[in-house]
Design an enzyme around this catalytic site. Structure first.
Site, PDB file in Angstrom:
ATOM      1  N   ARG A  65       0.853  -1.186   0.000  1.00  0.00           N
ATOM      2  CA  ARG A  65       0.000   0.000   0.000  1.00  0.00           C
ATOM      3  C   ARG A  65       0.892   1.241   0.000  1.00  0.00           C
ATOM      4  O   ARG A  65       1.673   1.439   0.931  1.00  0.00           O
ATOM      5  CB  ARG A  65      -0.920  -0.019   1.236  1.00  0.00           C
ATOM      6  CG  ARG A  65      -1.715   1.244   1.399  1.00  0.00           C
ATOM      7  CD  ARG A  65      -2.683   1.194   2.577  1.00  0.00           C
ATOM      8  NE  ARG A  65      -3.327   2.478   2.663  1.00  0.00           N
ATOM      9  CZ  ARG A  65      -3.131   3.363   3.644  1.00  0.00           C
ATOM     10  NH1 ARG A  65      -2.351   3.089   4.669  1.00  0.00           N
ATOM     11  NH2 ARG A  65      -3.731   4.541   3.608  1.00  0.00           N
ATOM     12  N   HIS A  95      -2.218  11.134   0.818  1.00  0.00           N
ATOM     13  CA  HIS A  95      -1.728  10.901   2.185  1.00  0.00           C
ATOM     14  C   HIS A  95      -1.010  12.185   2.621  1.00  0.00           C
ATOM     15  O   HIS A  95       0.206  12.209   2.781  1.00  0.00           O
ATOM     16  CB  HIS A  95      -0.817   9.673   2.199  1.00  0.00           C
ATOM     17  CG  HIS A  95      -0.541   9.096   3.557  1.00  0.00           C
ATOM     18  ND1 HIS A  95      -0.722   7.768   3.857  1.00  0.00           N
ATOM     19  CD2 HIS A  95      -0.086   9.658   4.696  1.00  0.00           C
ATOM     20  CE1 HIS A  95      -0.383   7.530   5.115  1.00  0.00           C
ATOM     21  NE2 HIS A  95       0.017   8.670   5.647  1.00  0.00           N
ATOM     22  N   GLU A 128      -6.822   9.011   6.453  1.00  0.00           N
ATOM     23  CA  GLU A 128      -7.014   9.631   7.757  1.00  0.00           C
ATOM     24  C   GLU A 128      -7.491  11.088   7.701  1.00  0.00           C
ATOM     25  O   GLU A 128      -6.758  12.014   8.086  1.00  0.00           O
ATOM     26  CB  GLU A 128      -5.725   9.544   8.587  1.00  0.00           C
ATOM     27  CG  GLU A 128      -5.265   8.119   8.827  1.00  0.00           C
ATOM     28  CD  GLU A 128      -4.013   8.019   9.702  1.00  0.00           C
ATOM     29  OE1 GLU A 128      -3.521   9.059  10.159  1.00  0.00           O
ATOM     30  OE2 GLU A 128      -3.541   6.897   9.926  1.00  0.00           O
ATOM     31  N   ASN A 131      -6.953   2.351   9.969  1.00  0.00           N
ATOM     32  CA  ASN A 131      -5.599   2.521  10.505  1.00  0.00           C
ATOM     33  C   ASN A 131      -5.722   2.510  12.016  1.00  0.00           C
ATOM     34  O   ASN A 131      -6.457   3.326  12.592  1.00  0.00           O
ATOM     35  CB  ASN A 131      -4.986   3.856  10.058  1.00  0.00           C
ATOM     36  CG  ASN A 131      -4.639   3.841   8.583  1.00  0.00           C
ATOM     37  OD1 ASN A 131      -4.799   2.835   7.905  1.00  0.00           O
ATOM     38  ND2 ASN A 131      -4.154   4.967   8.091  1.00  0.00           N
ATOM     39  N   TYR A 152      -3.795   2.018  15.894  1.00  0.00           N
ATOM     40  CA  TYR A 152      -2.561   2.013  16.687  1.00  0.00           C
ATOM     41  C   TYR A 152      -2.816   1.791  18.176  1.00  0.00           C
ATOM     42  O   TYR A 152      -2.083   1.073  18.832  1.00  0.00           O
ATOM     43  CB  TYR A 152      -1.800   3.331  16.491  1.00  0.00           C
ATOM     44  CG  TYR A 152      -1.240   3.417  15.094  1.00  0.00           C
ATOM     45  CD1 TYR A 152       0.020   2.900  14.817  1.00  0.00           C
ATOM     46  CD2 TYR A 152      -1.988   3.939  14.049  1.00  0.00           C
ATOM     47  CE1 TYR A 152       0.529   2.917  13.531  1.00  0.00           C
ATOM     48  CE2 TYR A 152      -1.483   3.956  12.754  1.00  0.00           C
ATOM     49  CZ  TYR A 152      -0.225   3.449  12.509  1.00  0.00           C
ATOM     50  OH  TYR A 152       0.268   3.444  11.232  1.00  0.00           O
ATOM     51  N   GLU A 168      -3.277   0.093   8.194  1.00  0.00           N
ATOM     52  CA  GLU A 168      -2.057   0.441   8.940  1.00  0.00           C
ATOM     53  C   GLU A 168      -2.196  -0.119  10.344  1.00  0.00           C
ATOM     54  O   GLU A 168      -3.281  -0.059  10.943  1.00  0.00           O
ATOM     55  CB  GLU A 168      -1.856   1.954   9.084  1.00  0.00           C
ATOM     56  CG  GLU A 168      -1.392   2.658   7.866  1.00  0.00           C
ATOM     57  CD  GLU A 168      -1.172   4.158   8.098  1.00  0.00           C
ATOM     58  OE1 GLU A 168      -0.921   4.579   9.247  1.00  0.00           O
ATOM     59  OE2 GLU A 168      -1.289   4.903   7.115  1.00  0.00           O
TER      60      GLU A 168
HETATM   61  O1  IFM Z   1       3.177   7.709  10.070  1.00  0.00           O
HETATM   62  C1  IFM Z   1       1.796   7.781  10.254  1.00  0.00           C
HETATM   63  C2  IFM Z   1       1.084   7.606   8.938  1.00  0.00           C
HETATM   64  O2  IFM Z   1       1.489   8.532   7.991  1.00  0.00           O
HETATM   65  C3  IFM Z   1      -0.403   7.753   9.139  1.00  0.00           C
HETATM   66  N1  IFM Z   1      -0.876   6.894  10.184  1.00  0.00           N
HETATM   67  C4  IFM Z   1      -0.160   6.898  11.427  1.00  0.00           C
HETATM   68  C5  IFM Z   1       1.322   6.702  11.188  1.00  0.00           C
HETATM   69  C6  IFM Z   1       2.080   6.698  12.526  1.00  0.00           C
HETATM   70  O3  IFM Z   1       1.884   7.891  13.194  1.00  0.00           O
END
Ligand code: IFM
Length: 456
Positions: A82, A126, A171, A296, A298, A357
């Site tokens: 990606r 992006h 995002e 995405n 985290y 992500e």
């Molecule tokens: O590096 C970023 C990415 O560009 C977008 N999502 C989160 C990642 C980590 O912060």
């Protein structure tokens, strides 16, 4: 946190394993071969905006080393990659003339990936808006919906039949919260009034690009959202209200209108007099149906009421019982399962999802030691999040793939090169690539289609 193996971690047939990157974070040479500047070229060259004065001028030098990077992908057993396209590399002014050499870079990359048996997943945007469009107001100018659709059309037509999976915008929340509300990201504005408008235009641009895709494109198109679930800090009503505000501002602001529900009511409470009403036809455009949605993911957060925290009036409570990554993000894998189940429900239970992500910044050394990069925290993170992902599939969520963030250590936006998210280490002095222990594990996961997780 280590989750115990429950046995059978084989993933469904056809599940796509890959890794992700973004143009400005890895390519370097952003002004080469006739490209125009983006807002990130400008922002990163503005004194004081970037940690250590870092810029994306060289980054991972992927613009010149993409062939070598495809070899890395092959060693990782990736089935998909990606990446995002730099709008101003392809259209230096953001509209009108096309820069053939810029387009050619992606053309060759896509052919190289296909030759290597790696499926290209292309993200249109992006965060690197052409600076020439920022001069016209950028995301504040309503015309941007058409500019974006026109740009998309160039890519849809050029890569038709070769790229089958498309993402419009990566995002939206970060674009707006970072770029227009708090100013930590390009273009660095700080205004709730602007944020409302920029957010709306980001969504309109997405809708316009999807509509255009239906006219001229081929394949599957969707958007990529970052969703950070908000868990209750207590059972106090004021904390629950704060949790709802945080959820509305970060997650529902973009998800709800995409699903045809308009903006969440808490957004009025968050933005007060900066809140805006918009015409129904905009919401119809925004809710143009898509084929898939990217998540995405985290971390989670546990917000409590904080009247002084502008504008959401909520502040996360640090969960000291859990590990945190180098970006200070709590490691809490069960929340990935919860988020996927929640998103499945919120999107009506029919929209295929993909984790576009997921990853962590860790305490990696600047160079390989005896040819290895040991990254035990990232190994744990990866292992436990893949298990959490598998749990969501077990709960009936239709998840089509997983893209590790990131293929390479790269420019973490205004934090510069201080945070390493790669499963492949980059020595920024020599540009040498070394697959980290987490990358070696990931290659094994892909090879065994998850079965290796049974033993871990
Ligand atoms: O590096 C970023 C990415 O560009 C977008 N999502 C989160 C990642 C980590 O912060």
């Amino acid at each position: 946190m280590t989750s115990k193996s429950t046995g059978n971690y084989r993933f469904p047939e056809g599940f796509l394993w890959g890794a992700a990157t973004a143009a400005y974070q890895i390519e370097g040479s952003s002004m080469a071969d006739g490209a125009g500047a983006s807002i990130w070229d400008r922002f990163s060259h503005t004194p004081g905006m970037m940690l250590n004065g870092d810029t994306g001028d060289v980054a991972c030098d992927h613009y010149n080393r993409w062939r070598e990077d495809i070899e890395v992908m092959k060693r990782l057993n990736l089935q998909a990659y990606r990446f995002s396209v730099s709008w101003s590399r392809v259209m230096p002014d953001g509209r009108g003339a096309i820069n053939a050499k810029g387009l050619d870079f992606y053309d060759k990359l896509i052919d190289g990936l296909l030759e290597a048996g790696i499926e290209p997943l292309c993200t249109l945007y992006h965060w690197d808006l052409p600076a020439a469009l920022d001069d016209r107001g950028g995301w504040l100018n309503p015309d941007i919906a058409d500019w974006f659709a026109d740009y998309g059309q160039v890519l849809f037509e050029k890569f038709k039949g070769r790229v089958k999976t498309w993402g419009t915008i990566n995002e939206p929340w970060v674009i707006v919260d970072g770029g227009y509300l708090h100013g930590a990201l390009a273009p660095g504005h700080k205004s709730a009034f602007e944020a409302m408008i920029a957010g709306h235009n980001v969504l309109r641009a997405h809708g316009a690009a999807v509509k255009r895709f239906r006219e001229v494109g081929e394949g599957q198109i969707g958007i990529v959202l970052n969703i950070e679930p908000k868990y209750p800090a207590s059972d106090k009503p004021e904390d629950e209200a704060a949790r709802k505000r945080a959820e509305a501002q970060m997650n529902r602001w973009f998800l709800d209108p995409l699903m045809g529900r308009g903006y969440p009511e808490q957004l009025k409470d968050v933005y007060g007099e900066a809140y805006r009403e918009f015409p129904q036809e905009d919401f119809d455009l925004i809710a143009t149906p898509t084929d898939w949605m990217g998540l995405n993911w985290y971390t989670r957060s546990v917000p409590e009421n904080a009247p002084d925290a502008w504008p959401v009036r909520a502040r996360p409570v640090k969960q000291i019982q859990h590990a945190h990554t180098e970006t200070g993000w709590e490691v809490y894998p069960p929340a990935l399962t919860d988020t996927l189940v929640w998103l499945h429900e919120q999107t009506g239970g029919k929209l295929p999802l993909m984790v576009t992500e997921n990853g962590s910044a860790g305490y990696d050394p600047p160079h390989a030691i005896d040819g290895r990069i040991h990254d035990p925290m990232r190994v744990e993170y990866l292992k436990n999040h893949l298990k959490a992902l598998h749990d969501a599939i077990g709960k009936g969520v239709d998840i089509r793939g997983y893209m590790a963030w990131s293929l390479l250590d790269n420019l973490e936006w205004s934090l510069g090169y201080s945070k390493r998210f790669g499963i492949t280490h980059v020595n920024f002095q020599t540009q040498e690539r070394t697959i980290k222990d987490s990358g070696l594990l990931y290659a094994e996961v892909i090879k065994t289609h998850g079965a290796v997780l049974d033993r871990l």
